[in-house]
Design an enzyme around this catalytic site. Sequence first.
Site, PDB file in Angstrom:
ATOM      1  N   CYS A  12      49.206  65.561 -46.393  1.00 43.11           N
ATOM      2  CA  CYS A  12      48.903  64.688 -48.208  1.00 43.11           C
ATOM      3  C   CYS A  12      49.759  63.470 -47.511  1.00 43.11           C
ATOM      4  O   CYS A  12      49.502  63.047 -46.221  1.00 43.11           O
ATOM      5  CB  CYS A  12      49.582  65.013 -49.655  1.00 43.11           C
ATOM      6  N   ASN A  15      53.627  63.089 -48.073  1.00 45.90           N
ATOM      7  CA  ASN A  15      54.536  64.188 -47.811  1.00 45.90           C
ATOM      8  C   ASN A  15      55.896  64.243 -48.449  1.00 45.90           C
ATOM      9  O   ASN A  15      56.604  64.906 -48.237  1.00 45.90           O
ATOM     10  CB  ASN A  15      55.073  64.633 -46.609  1.00 45.90           C
ATOM     11  N   CYS A  17      55.132  65.477 -52.418  1.00 47.36           N
ATOM     12  CA  CYS A  17      54.038  65.505 -53.654  1.00 47.36           C
ATOM     13  C   CYS A  17      53.506  67.166 -53.256  1.00 47.36           C
ATOM     14  O   CYS A  17      53.967  68.356 -53.759  1.00 47.36           O
ATOM     15  CB  CYS A  17      53.726  64.413 -54.661  1.00 47.36           C
ATOM     16  N   ARG A  18      52.204  66.154 -53.164  1.00 47.29           N
ATOM     17  CA  ARG A  18      51.010  67.885 -53.010  1.00 47.29           C
ATOM     18  C   ARG A  18      51.580  68.399 -51.302  1.00 47.29           C
ATOM     19  O   ARG A  18      51.150  70.263 -51.472  1.00 47.29           O
ATOM     20  CB  ARG A  18      50.058  67.013 -52.970  1.00 47.29           C
ATOM     21  N   SER A  19      51.730  68.343 -50.691  1.00 46.52           N
ATOM     22  CA  SER A  19      51.219  68.673 -49.431  1.00 46.52           C
ATOM     23  C   SER A  19      52.893  69.591 -49.176  1.00 46.52           C
ATOM     24  O   SER A  19      52.840  70.869 -48.815  1.00 46.52           O
ATOM     25  CB  SER A  19      51.166  68.324 -48.133  1.00 46.52           C
ATOM     26  N   ASP A 128      47.227  62.945 -57.116  1.00 46.19           N
ATOM     27  CA  ASP A 128      47.604  63.057 -56.899  1.00 46.19           C
ATOM     28  C   ASP A 128      48.612  62.360 -57.920  1.00 46.19           C
ATOM     29  O   ASP A 128      49.019  61.805 -58.089  1.00 46.19           O
ATOM     30  CB  ASP A 128      47.978  61.749 -55.340  1.00 46.19           C
TER      31      ASP A 128
END
Length: 159
Positions: A12, A15, A17-19, A128
């Site tokens: 993301c 690095n 939140c999402r990934s 996001d």
Amino acid sequence: MNVLKISVLFVCLGNICRSPMAEAVFRHYVREEGLEEQIMVDSAGTGDWHTGEPPHHGTRAKLDEAGISYAGQKARQVKPADFETFTYIIGMDDSNIANLRKLAGRREAKLYRLVDFIPETTYTEVPDPWYTGNFEETYHLVSEGCRGLLETIKREHGL
């Protein structure tokens, strides 16, 4: 003796939140299937703003709620060697994929969007939560995408 042969990198922007959420969830599913010897999992960001930081508190809260470990995770930036190391590089949105294509340069890279592994979804990307604040929505999409990705890997690699 099993040989590590498949590697997955979730990407993301920062690095945090999402990934890292996807890394933790996917690693959890891999462990549940007993495939940790065959599948390596990591995450990175296209930007370097958060290098060395743990996952965002919203990500940690969702993972804690689900009983999924994120121990030892620290943000890092995508590096050129990642394009040779990882079998699957999974971007969270089209902007991440575009940035990855630029970073890959002339290297051949197998890039995918996480939502590509969610059957019949209307989503074109994983939003996001840094901006939306909706970590529940992100967790739901990440969980579905990771399950679909794992099924794809098992099918494609005979696991």
